[in-house]
Motif scaffolding. Structure first.
Motif, PDB file in Angstrom:
ATOM      1  N   HIS A  16       0.835  -1.200   0.000  1.00  0.00           N
ATOM      2  CA  HIS A  16       0.000   0.000   0.000  1.00  0.00           C
ATOM      3  C   HIS A  16       0.867   1.246   0.000  1.00  0.00           C
ATOM      4  O   HIS A  16       1.879   1.318   0.710  1.00  0.00           O
ATOM      5  N   VAL A  17       0.456   2.217  -0.783  1.00  0.00           N
ATOM      6  CA  VAL A  17       1.168   3.493  -0.827  1.00  0.00           C
ATOM      7  C   VAL A  17       0.955   4.240   0.487  1.00  0.00           C
ATOM      8  O   VAL A  17      -0.132   4.209   1.060  1.00  0.00           O
ATOM      9  N   ARG A  33      -1.816   6.658   8.985  1.00  0.00           N
ATOM     10  CA  ARG A  33      -2.612   5.482   9.345  1.00  0.00           C
ATOM     11  C   ARG A  33      -2.856   4.661   8.095  1.00  0.00           C
ATOM     12  O   ARG A  33      -3.032   5.204   6.991  1.00  0.00           O
ATOM     13  N   LEU A  34      -2.863   3.357   8.279  1.00  0.00           N
ATOM     14  CA  LEU A  34      -3.108   2.427   7.183  1.00  0.00           C
ATOM     15  C   LEU A  34      -4.054   1.354   7.684  1.00  0.00           C
ATOM     16  O   LEU A  34      -3.750   0.649   8.656  1.00  0.00           O
ATOM     17  N   MET A  35      -5.223   1.266   7.061  1.00  0.00           N
ATOM     18  CA  MET A  35      -6.242   0.286   7.448  1.00  0.00           C
ATOM     19  C   MET A  35      -6.538   0.352   8.940  1.00  0.00           C
ATOM     20  O   MET A  35      -6.665  -0.657   9.631  1.00  0.00           O
ATOM     21  N   GLY A  36      -6.615   1.582   9.458  1.00  0.00           N
ATOM     22  CA  GLY A  36      -6.983   1.792  10.852  1.00  0.00           C
ATOM     23  C   GLY A  36      -5.849   1.639  11.835  1.00  0.00           C
ATOM     24  O   GLY A  36      -6.061   1.790  13.045  1.00  0.00           O
ATOM     25  N   VAL A  75       9.067  -2.586   3.319  1.00  0.00           N
ATOM     26  CA  VAL A  75       8.994  -1.337   2.550  1.00  0.00           C
ATOM     27  C   VAL A  75       9.560  -1.548   1.154  1.00  0.00           C
ATOM     28  O   VAL A  75      10.364  -2.440   0.922  1.00  0.00           O
ATOM     29  N   ARG A  76       9.116  -0.682   0.247  1.00  0.00           N
ATOM     30  CA  ARG A  76       9.680  -0.609  -1.091  1.00  0.00           C
ATOM     31  C   ARG A  76       9.425   0.801  -1.624  1.00  0.00           C
ATOM     32  O   ARG A  76       8.542   1.517  -1.138  1.00  0.00           O
ATOM     33  N   TRP A  83       5.979   2.499  -0.230  1.00  0.00           N
ATOM     34  CA  TRP A  83       4.926   1.503  -0.080  1.00  0.00           C
ATOM     35  C   TRP A  83       5.272   0.602   1.101  1.00  0.00           C
ATOM     36  O   TRP A  83       6.444   0.292   1.344  1.00  0.00           O
ATOM     37  N   THR A  84       4.248   0.178   1.821  1.00  0.00           N
ATOM     38  CA  THR A  84       4.460  -0.752   2.921  1.00  0.00           C
ATOM     39  C   THR A  84       3.291  -1.723   2.984  1.00  0.00           C
ATOM     40  O   THR A  84       2.337  -1.637   2.198  1.00  0.00           O
TER      41      THR A  84
END
Length: 300
Positions: A16-17, A33-36, A75-76, A83-84
């Motif tokens: 995910h970005v 925050r990512l997906m809560g 990470v990338r 992105w993580t």
């Protein structure tokens, strides 16, 4: 409920970005925050990208202390973004070969926070029918509302949705456009929360400008929408290219935030489709078949 949790688990294993790299000062922590879930991201002094679950008390903008990165995430860096993943992601991300062409201008045009689910935002990106009414005198005019028939398929080689021969009259298709023209689009959906648009490039007949929306699902009803531009344009300034795309997205934002429900219904009977919605219908079916239910109203 069990199906929704399984869908969230599938999505958590994706890349995910979480931010545009050129907007991340080296050595400075950013909290997001990512997906809560709370996530900290940073670029170290040596250019190394980092993402981790932060300890309590860490503040946004703090100086990076690599010794404090105790819960690292994978990470990338791709296409100018970090992105993580919250799970176990695959070894690669989808490809955009045009991004590496030497004569292109690549930039993050903007990052918008929007009160809508990521799937709703993808569906809006795929929808040509709103051009004459939301982007009047830019991407459409009310005297030319027709969405001509186009082709949609799921590529089994790359497991992505591809819509081709999407044609629409546009009075100002890009910052370089000198007048109205019928523009041909190709859409790709290679990721549940990312979509790519290829459109005729006014200064380079036979080639395409590439516009991408990479959506960070902050939670099920909020996103950060990152707009990547990969343009063949040697005349416009970066400011002009970004301003044009920001104007377009600013017109979309209130439409997105007035969507009811915020999450995308996957039941085909929930919202009445028309011929112009072929890409949307394929996208909803693709999400359901993969169990990508995060940000949706699942069937049943």
């Amino acid at each position: 409920m069990r199906e929704q949790l399984a869908g969230a688990e599938r999505v958590s294993d994706l890349w995910h970005v979480v931010g545009a790299l050129d907007e991340m000062p080296r050595g400075t922590v950013r909290l997001t925050r990512l997906m809560g879930e709370d996530v900290a991201i940073a670029v170290a002094a040596d250019g190394r990208p980092l993402a981790w679950r932060p300890a309590a008390g860490l503040v946004d903008g703090a100086a990076l202390d690599t010794a404090g990165v105790s819960n690292p995430l994978p990470v990338r860096r791709d296409f100018g973004y970090l992105w993580t993943s919250l799970g176990q992601p695959g070894p690669s991300l989808f490809a955009i070969p045009e991004y590496d062409e030497p004569d292109r201008r690549n930039m993050n045009a903007a990052t918008f926070r929007v009160h809508v689910s990521a799937p709703r935002a993808v569906e809006n990106f795929l929808d040509m029918g709103h051009f004459p009414f939301v982007h009047t005198n830019y991407l459409g005019v009310e005297s030319h509302p027709e969405v001509k028939d186009y082709q949609v398929e799921i590529s089994h080689d790359n497991d992505e949705i591809i819509a081709t021969r999407c044609r629409f009259f546009q009075p100002m298709a890009a910052a370089t456009a000198k007048g109205g023209m019928e523009v041909e689009y190709t859409y790709r959906v290679p990721h549940p929360y990312c979509a790519i648009l290829y459109k005729s490039s006014p200064p380079a007949p036979g080639r395409h400008d590439v516009i991408c929306i990479f959506l960070q699902p902050i939670d099920e009803e909020h996103v950060a929408a990152n707009m990547l531009m990969s343009m063949i344009d040697h005349e416009s300034s970066d400011t002009a290219i970004k301003a044009f795309q920001q104007k377009i997205f600013a017109q979309d934002k209130p439409i997105l935030e007035n969507q009811i429900p915020k999450r995308l219904p996957l039941d085909p009977r929930a919202e009445m489709p028309v011929r112009a919605d072929k890409a949307s219908i394929a996208y909803r079916r693709w999400l359901a078949e993969h169990g990508y239910t995060y940000g949706t109203v699942p069937q049943g």
